[in-house]
Design an enzyme around this catalytic site. Structure first.
Site, PDB file in Angstrom:
ATOM      1  N   GLU A  63      34.942 -11.576  17.662  1.00 25.95           N
ATOM      2  CA  GLU A  63      33.784 -11.471  18.552  1.00 25.95           C
ATOM      3  C   GLU A  63      32.482 -11.893  17.891  1.00 25.95           C
ATOM      4  OE1 GLU A  63      36.052  -9.066  18.177  1.00 25.95           O
ATOM      5  OE2 GLU A  63      36.775  -8.454  20.147  1.00 25.95           O
ATOM      6  N   PHE A 125      38.251   6.738  24.641  1.00 27.99           N
ATOM      7  CA  PHE A 125      38.911   5.691  23.851  1.00 27.99           C
ATOM      8  C   PHE A 125      38.114   4.394  23.939  1.00 27.99           C
ATOM      9  CE2 PHE A 125      42.015   2.109  23.676  1.00 27.99           C
ATOM     10  CZ  PHE A 125      42.267   2.201  22.320  1.00 27.99           C
ATOM     11  N   GLN A 126      37.840   3.813  22.803  1.00 29.25           N
ATOM     12  CA  GLN A 126      37.083   2.565  22.682  1.00 29.25           C
ATOM     13  C   GLN A 126      35.709   2.636  23.334  1.00 29.25           C
ATOM     14  OE1 GLN A 126      39.675  -0.810  23.614  1.00 29.25           O
ATOM     15  NE2 GLN A 126      40.275  -0.817  21.463  1.00 29.25           N
ATOM     16  N   LYS A 175      33.848   0.132  33.307  1.00 30.01           N
ATOM     17  CA  LYS A 175      35.062  -0.295  33.996  1.00 30.01           C
ATOM     18  C   LYS A 175      34.965  -0.097  35.509  1.00 30.01           C
ATOM     19  CE  LYS A 175      40.010   0.422  33.791  1.00 30.01           C
ATOM     20  NZ  LYS A 175      41.101   1.135  33.160  1.00 30.01           N
ATOM     21  N   MET A 485      24.330 -19.064  -4.172  1.00 31.24           N
ATOM     22  CA  MET A 485      22.929 -18.644  -4.121  1.00 31.24           C
ATOM     23  C   MET A 485      22.715 -17.342  -4.883  1.00 31.24           C
ATOM     24  SD  MET A 485      19.962 -19.417  -3.374  1.00 31.24           S
ATOM     25  CE  MET A 485      19.562 -20.551  -2.051  1.00 31.24           C
TER      26      MET A 485
HETATM   27  C1  LIG Z   1      26.973 -11.993   5.844  1.00 35.66           C
HETATM   28  C2  LIG Z   1      26.261 -12.168   4.560  1.00 35.66           C
HETATM   29  N1  LIG Z   1      26.650 -11.483   3.458  1.00 35.66           N
HETATM   30  C3  LIG Z   1      26.004 -11.665   2.279  1.00 35.66           C
HETATM   31  C4  LIG Z   1      24.945 -12.520   2.175  1.00 35.66           C
HETATM   32  C5  LIG Z   1      24.209 -12.694   0.846  1.00 35.66           C
HETATM   33  N2  LIG Z   1      24.382 -14.087   0.383  1.00 35.66           N
HETATM   34  C6  LIG Z   1      23.432 -15.028   0.558  1.00 35.66           C
HETATM   35  S1  LIG Z   1      23.912 -16.527   0.036  1.00 35.66           S
HETATM   36  C7  LIG Z   1      25.394 -15.931  -0.497  1.00 35.66           C
HETATM   37  C8  LIG Z   1      26.402 -16.836  -1.112  1.00 35.66           C
HETATM   38  C9  LIG Z   1      26.878 -17.865  -0.175  1.00 35.66           C
HETATM   39  O1  LIG Z   1      27.973 -18.522  -0.743  1.00 35.66           O
HETATM   40  P1  LIG Z   1      28.472 -19.893  -0.164  1.00 35.66           P
HETATM   41  O2  LIG Z   1      28.654 -19.793   1.306  1.00 35.66           O
HETATM   42  O3  LIG Z   1      29.641 -20.353  -0.948  1.00 35.66           O
HETATM   43  O4  LIG Z   1      27.227 -20.852  -0.374  1.00 35.66           O
HETATM   44  P2  LIG Z   1      26.626 -21.430  -1.743  1.00 35.66           P
HETATM   45  O5  LIG Z   1      25.428 -20.632  -2.056  1.00 35.66           O
HETATM   46  O6  LIG Z   1      27.700 -21.309  -2.789  1.00 35.66           O
HETATM   47  O7  LIG Z   1      26.288 -22.844  -1.410  1.00 35.66           O
HETATM   48  C10 LIG Z   1      25.487 -14.567  -0.252  1.00 35.66           C
HETATM   49  C11 LIG Z   1      26.655 -13.730  -0.617  1.00 35.66           C
HETATM   50  C12 LIG Z   1      24.562 -13.195   3.358  1.00 35.66           C
HETATM   51  N3  LIG Z   1      23.519 -14.049   3.388  1.00 35.66           N
HETATM   52  N4  LIG Z   1      25.243 -13.032   4.514  1.00 35.66           N
END
Ligand SMILES: Cc1ncc(C[n+]2csc(CCOP(=O)(O)OP(=O)(O)O)c2C)c(N)n1
Ligand SMILES: [Mg+2]
Lengths: 588, 167
Positions: A63, A125-126, A175, A485
């Site tokens: 979702e 439920f739900q 519902k 990042m």
């Molecule tokens: C849902 C979510 N969880 C955690 C983060 C924190 N976060 C920001 S960038 C990142 C790493 C992203 O990794 P990737 O998609 O491989 O991109 P890269 O930076 O390696 O290009 C994280 C964990 C986020 N922005 N969103």
């Protein structure tokens, strides 16, 4: 004389089921697609999708992705995206997507099933109190308790989602409402809500002040955000920039609002913006913000942001104005309408000296990276090559991380609605489902998700959706085997102690594509980059291109969190001879 | 800065928590909140007294106006509005102190609602200033229990330029 009683046709109403009323109301709003995942409370509504074709239901595998697809559809088309889920877990799974839409002002309408009104509040439920849970992340939400409220609420929901500062609206459908019956007639006239009347026309006196300020300014900068795209005001921005000879910078959400190939363009500003955009803003004497909200990723340390400038802020949302820093000339109104009025008053001007100065910033502090012969693929060159091969007509979405920032820095985006990224919430896993929604909205366009390996792994189950419906989305993974990042922050600020950011274990993306019945390719040599991209583009259907890139590459420039934009780190401090800092540039 | 918000809202479930939630998110304590029906059965008036920086309170007012169920937001000025609050207080008053307490109650136009061997419970209404002084006067005897309605307020309708507010 006998009076014959007659009912005018528009007052004659039929008795319909709740599900039928919902279907008809959505049809009246012009809905083409509903992104959803079923559940028992929805049975009667789902049944309608079997035989009718006006509205197509797209069965997502999660979702959260239904909400992101609705966002992608909305952002690519300019219409309202719609999603539908069951009660309880179906509804709660939407919350990240709804919040993302709220932060980035994306018009979506979320329909959630709910337990019967007689047991609402009983932990049935739900059952989840989704209206309570989403109160702070929707523009408005409804729990429908009476059949008579159903049709009017749906109509209001679309009106609220798409007008003013757009945003998500949720309708919770018990519902018994879906099963109940009520008279239905096609509504007429305008929606009129007493407590909701967004102002679209700018105040004439303020507009005059804006025109005067532009005339008097020596070093103006236009700073445009997502609001320009929502208001469809790109042409008006271009007209103002050209007539008054003003350089233009944009936010992440504003990418595409102004053609990046235009010589007045400065690229993105802020934490990972171009040095020249940040320098121009630092030095400008007039900053004209349009549909942007001075987010902390844009301003850096607020007290050091655009300190020499008078600030004009044009926004449809009065709460956005003056929220983060004081504004000299606020204009509340729709960006398109306001800019049209301003353009009527603005005379042609030339600003040779200012452009000389800005050109010098561009020459002295360009975006740079180093790619060595025989070395690993640099993510920046991967994006440059992708941009060249895809051409200006493609639509790009991104996930969140380093790859997103490189995409924002290096892609050529010429048109609004061609760059779709999660800005305010920064939601990993946004780009792939958003690309699916965008592709359905614009089937004529090549749609590419620029992905990180970490982000894609959050949503890769939607490969099934792309294959099932033949949605030709391309996933371009800049695979650095990690959460790049976060790793970058550890690299710069945690003494290179890399904790919990390695994704050495990940799927083989070519096999993954094959497992879902799609095509894929894996590359790691620089010479394969262009041919692989060409193959991805010309292969029909969904495709994953797994590009192994240099995992040590960092995104620069970078403004350290909480620092002033002026003090951005221009080059990789791990390498010798950093080019210096902005403050080192002498004044002319 | 202390600010009195008078907020007219649709009489819908959840509106009160939505409105108060806006204050909470910004970390501003609500000093008092009072809600009740109005002349229009579909509308409720909420009066909120809050402390905060002027800009933040201004921002909250803007955000309140954005809510679907909020029909009007007024930031009331003390000298241009009438404010009232009802206070119920139980005061320790042994036989030797009772007369003093009753005298104070009398001076403030408070009604006595209960008397026991060693307490007096009284009911007083008034503007901010009056209730504050009364409570201070009673504190000397010891207040063992107190309940306050929170402030309600209405702006003055002004008739002429020379017209002087009474309260
Ligand atoms: C849902 C979510 N969880 C955690 C983060 C924190 N976060 C920001 S960038 C990142 C790493 C992203 O990794 P990737 O998609 O491989 O991109 P890269 O930076 O390696 O290009 C994280 C964990 C986020 N922005 N969103
Ligand atoms: Mg990665």
């Amino acid at each position: 004389m006998t009076a014959k009683s007659s009912t005018p046709t528009n007052l004659r109403s039929k008795t319909l089921s709740g599900a039928e009323i919902i279907y008809r109301c959505l049809g009246l709003e012009g809905v083409e697609f509903i992104f959803g995942h079923p559940g028992a409370v929805l049975l009667t509504l789902l049944d309608l999708f079997l035989e009718r074709s006006k509205i197509k239901h797209v069965l997502t595998r999660h979702e959260q992705c239904a909400a992101h697809m609705a966002e992608g559809y909305a952002r690519a088309s300019g219409g309202v995206g719609v999603c539908l889920t069951t009660s309880g877990p179906g509804a709660t799974n939407l919350i990240t997507g709804i919040t993302d839409a709220y932060m980035d002002s994306i018009p979506i309408v979320c329909l959630t099933g709910q337990v019967s009104t007689s047991v609402v509040g009983n932990d049935a439920f739900q059952e989840a109190d989704i209206v309570g849970m989403t109160r702070t992340v929707t523009k408005h939400n409804y729990l429908i308790k009476n059949m008579a409220d159903l049709a009017p609420s749906i109509r209001e929901a679309f009106h609220i989602a798409r007008t003013g500062r757009p945003g998500p609206v949720l309708i919770d459908l018990p519902k018994d409402i879906l099963l109940g019956e009520a008279p239905f007639q096609v509504p007429e006239g305008e929606v009129d809500i007493r407590g909701y009347k967004p102002r679209t026309k700018g105040h004439p006196r303020q507009i005059k002040r804006v025109a005067e300020a532009i005339k008097e300014a020596k070093k103006p900068v236009l700073y445009v955000g997502g609001g320009v795209i929502h208001a469809d005001a790109s042409k008006e921005v271009e007209k103002l920039a050209t007539a008054a000879d003003i350089p233009v910078t944009w936010t992440l959400l504003g990418a595409g609002a102004f053609p990046s190939e235009n010589k007045l363009s400065l690229g993105m500003l802020g934490m990972h913006g171009t040095a020249y955009a940040n320098m121009a803003v630092d030095e400008c004497d007039l900053l004209i913000a349009v549909g942007a909200r001075f987010d902390d990723r844009v301003t850096g340390k607020v007290s050091e942001f655009a300190t020499k400038a008078k600030i004009i802020h044009i926004d449809i949302d009065p709460t956005a104005i003056g929220k983060n820093l004081p504004v000299e000339i606020p204009v509340v109104g729709d960006a398109k309408q306001v800019l049209r009025e301003i353009n009527k008053l603005v005379k042609r001007q030339k600003r040779t000296l200012w452009h000389k100065r800005v050109d010098r910033f561009k020459e002295d502090f360009p975006l740079t990276f180093e790619a060595a012969e025989g070395g690993p693929i640099k993510p920046q060159e991967a994006i440059l090559t992708l941009s060249e091969e895809a051409g200006g007509d493609a639509i790009f979405t991104t996930e969140v991380g380093q790859h997103q920032m490189w995409a924002a820095q290096y892609l050529q985006v010429s048109f609004p609605r061609h760059f779709i990224s999660s800005g305010g919430l920064g939601t990993m896993g946004f780009g792939f489902p958003a690309a699916i929604g965008a592709s359905l909205a614009r089937p004529d366009k090549l749609v590419i998700d620029i992905a990180g390996d970490g982000s894609f792994q959050m949503v890769l189950q939607e490969m099934a959706t792309t294959v099932q419906y033949g949605i030709p989305v391309k996933v371009f993974i800049l695979n650095n085997y990690g959460l790049g990042m976060v790793r970058q922050w550890q690299d710069l600020f945690m003494d290179r102690r890399f904790s919990e950011v390695g994704l050495e274990v990940g799927p083989d993306y070519v096999q993954l594509a094959a497992a879902y019945g799609a095509k894929g390719l894996h590359i790691e040599d620089r010479c394969d980059l262009r041919p692989a991209i060409q193959e991805m583009i010309k292969t029909p259907g969904p495709f994953i291109l797994d590009v192994k890139v240099d995992p040590d590459e960092l995104v620069f420039p970078m403004v350290p969190a909480g620092g002033a934009n002026r003090d951005m780190i221009l080059n990789d401090p791990r390498k010798k001879k950093p080019k210096g800092r902005l403050s080192a540039l002498p004044d002319n | 800065m202390r600010q009195v918000f008078s907020i007219l809202v649709n009489n819908h479930a959840g509106v009160l928590s939505h409105v108060s939630g806006l204050f909470a998110r910004r970390g501003y304590n609500i000093e008092s909140i009072a809600a009740g029906p109005t002349e229009n059965p579909e509308a409720t008036r909420i009066v909120i007294v809050a402390f905060g920086e002027e800009e933040t309170l201004e921002q909250i007012a803007h955000q309140l106006r954005k809510l679907y169920d909020v029909l009007e937001v007024e930031q009331l000025q003390y000298n241009r509005s009438v404010t009232r609050e009802l206070v119920l207080a139980t005061v320790s008053a042994d036989a030797d102190k009772r007369t003093e307490v009753l005298q104070i109650a009398n001076a403030f136009g408070a009604n006595i609602v209960n008397i026991t061997d060693n307490t007096v419970t009284l009911e007083a209404s008034g503007n901010d200033h009056k209730t504050r002084i009364l409570i201070k006067a009673l504190e000397r005897y010891g207040i063992s229990n107190m309940a306050r309605t929170g402030m309600i307020a209405l702006p003055f309708d002004e008739m002429t330029d020379e017209w002087e507010p009474l309260a």
